[in-house]
Design a protein around this motif. Structure first.
Motif, PDB file in Angstrom:
ATOM      1  N   ARG A 185      17.694  16.887  24.169  1.00 23.00           N
ATOM      2  CA  ARG A 185      16.193  16.818  24.137  1.00 23.00           C
ATOM      3  C   ARG A 185      16.099  15.281  24.821  1.00 23.00           C
ATOM      4  O   ARG A 185      15.013  15.152  25.527  1.00 23.00           O
ATOM      5  CB  ARG A 185      15.654  16.852  22.693  1.00 23.00           C
ATOM      6  N   GLY A 189      14.190  15.165  30.345  1.00 23.50           N
ATOM      7  CA  GLY A 189      13.435  14.630  31.541  1.00 23.50           C
ATOM      8  C   GLY A 189      14.182  14.538  32.808  1.00 23.50           C
ATOM      9  O   GLY A 189      13.595  15.009  33.777  1.00 23.50           O
ATOM     10  N   ALA A 212       7.151  10.229  34.274  1.00 20.45           N
ATOM     11  CA  ALA A 212       6.617  10.789  32.886  1.00 20.45           C
ATOM     12  C   ALA A 212       7.662  11.513  32.005  1.00 20.45           C
ATOM     13  O   ALA A 212       8.705  12.106  32.679  1.00 20.45           O
ATOM     14  CB  ALA A 212       5.443  11.428  32.976  1.00 20.45           C
ATOM     15  N   HIS A 213       7.809  10.913  30.598  1.00 21.71           N
ATOM     16  CA  HIS A 213       9.053  11.474  29.887  1.00 21.71           C
ATOM     17  C   HIS A 213      10.466  11.239  30.243  1.00 21.71           C
ATOM     18  O   HIS A 213      11.372  12.090  29.868  1.00 21.71           O
ATOM     19  CB  HIS A 213       8.639  13.253  29.652  1.00 21.71           C
TER      20      HIS A 213
END
Length: 454
Positions: A185, A189, A212-213
């Motif tokens: 997890r 990204g 982002a992320h």
């Protein structure tokens, strides 16, 4: 290709191994420390409590009595000094064996207690006893008894087996199940960044990787990649501007020189005409590549009309060289593409066939496929891929620039098509251009605006 190191080991495997080793060492230290502690004497085995409770019954008056059972007889045989006291919540009690005087004060008050493990440090350890409450058919009973003795090391091992081992197993299962999920997890990204990087197309500049992320530890790498892409775009833009400027600046002096050469009566000067023609073609092809890099608009192209138009334009050149050309239409089908770029494709293929082929050139239209066939010496199989490289010439002393087929490959690639070279059945070469991919999949070009509805 060598495989690089995986992040699974430092992020998943190594922490799990360290975690399990830490648990194991902690348990061993705990057991070793417990074994060194002074036990204060042996323990009374708690298994005597349910055996004693099962042997207790009531007489008709409600008083507690001992009912002989096989388990009690076995326990008595194994423990000659067996003794116990049993009471219910009403204070009714019954005893067995010789109860030490120390416990006489417990009579009538056993029900006030619920749990105890008493140890005797002095042999024969008659004062060692266990106290437990048991629920039986005649109601709750409190049992205080002395029976078989157990040493501390056995108790510790039993405790470690019953309590510690399940904890270790639970922690291990949890770690193996949850840790990989947490890591995957956290690195999700990175997978998305990898997909974005795979979609970067040299014909579609300006693309950047999303930050982002992305984990903070990876963000500097993503920013460095974006900076590198920006510098590449800027360098490409400078290169394109230079090529465009140089090509435009060369056209005027080349045209002036061509005019002077054509009007000169000096045979030495007129001999420069071939070199000037080659320079003119090179300049035009550089401009074509620059225009191609800027992209174009996809429109509906009539390949048959385009083929006939290009053949008509090149007919004087073919006639001057003693060549003949023809257009064969086997199937007519509309095609979406950049008409100007496709015209340059046919121009370059036909010019190559006229300059380096045989006496007869055929331009064949088969739906969305174009074929240019000549009856010349052909192209060796090991050279059929290299001829599409920029500035590569099959014959080093030829008058070509080495950019014509490279331009063809670039245009066809932008149409998501393919160009291949085959040997003709009767000798010569067939260059096949397949434009079968729909226009919505073409790269570097914009689709035409849909007509408005009134």
């Amino acid at each position: 290709m060598m495989r690089g190191p995986s992040l699974k080991r430092p992020l998943i495997v190594y922490p799990l191994v360290v975690h399990l080793l830490t648990l194991l060492v902690s348990v061993l230290i705990l057991i070793a420390g417990a074994l060194r502690i002074d036990s204060g004497g042996p323990y009374t085995d708690e298994r005597i409590v349910p055996i004693i409770a099962a042997a207790i019954d009531r007489d008709p008056s409600g008083a507690l009595v001992i009912r002989p059972t096989d388990d009690l007889s076995t326990l008595q045989a194994e423990t000659p000094n067996l003794w116990f006291m049993v009471e219910d919540d009403a204070g009714n009690g019954v005893t067995f064996g010789t109860v030490p005087a120390l416990f006489e004060s417990f009579r009538g008050r056993l029900s006030e207690l619920s749990f105890a493990q008493l140890r005797d440090r002095t042999p024969p350890h008659d004062l060692a006893a266990v106290l437990r409450r048991e629920t039986t058919q005649i109601g709750p009973l409190t049992v205080l008894g002395h029976g078989a003795l157990s040493e501390l090391n056995l108790v510790v091992l039993l405790a470690s087996s019953v309590i510690v081992v399940p904890i270790i197993l639970l922690l291990s299962i949890t770690s193996f199940a949850i840790t990989p999920w947490i890591v995957r997890r956290a690195l999700a990204g990175m997978s998305r960044i990898a997909r974005e990087a795979e979609e970067i197309d040299p014909d579609r500049r300006g693309r950047r990787l999303s930050e982002a992320h992305v984990p903070r530890e990876i963000a500097p790498l993503v920013r460095a990649m974006n900076d590198a892409l920006r510098r590449l775009d800027e360098g490409h833009e400078r290169q394109q501007r230079f090529i465009a400027s140089a090509s435009h600046e060369l056209r005027t002096p080349i045209a002036v020189l061509q005019s002077k050469v054509d009007s000169s009566a000096d045979p030495v000067v007129r001999a420069l005409g071939g070199d000037l023609q080659r320079l003119t073609i090179l300049t035009e092809q550089l401009l074509d590549l620059q225009r191609l890099a800027q992209g174009g608009t996809a429109t509906e192209v009539d390949l048959v009309a385009l083929a006939r138009s290009v053949v008509a334009d090149l007919a004087p050149l073919a006639i001057a060289g003693g060549r003949s050309m023809e257009v064969q239409v086997l199937r007519r089908e509309a095609c979406l593409g950049d008409a100007a770029a496709l015209e340059r494709v046919l121009m370059n293929l036909l010019r190559n066939a006229i300059d380096h082929g045989g006496r007869h050139v055929v331009l064949r239209v088969i739906g969305r496929t174009l074929e240019v066939q000549d009856d010349g010496p052909g192209i060796p199989p090991d050279q059929r891929e290299r001829v599409f490289e920029p500035f590569y010439r099959l014959r080093p002393h030829s008058t070509g620039s080495g950019l014509g087929l490279n331009l063809v490959a670039e245009v066809v690639a932008r149409h998501n098509g393919r160009v291949t070279i085959h040997s003709a059945p009767d000798g010569g070469t067939i260059v096949q251009v397949d434009l079968g991919v729909p226009a919505q999949g073409m790269s570097g070009m914009t689709a035409p605006d849909a007509p408005g509805r009134g």
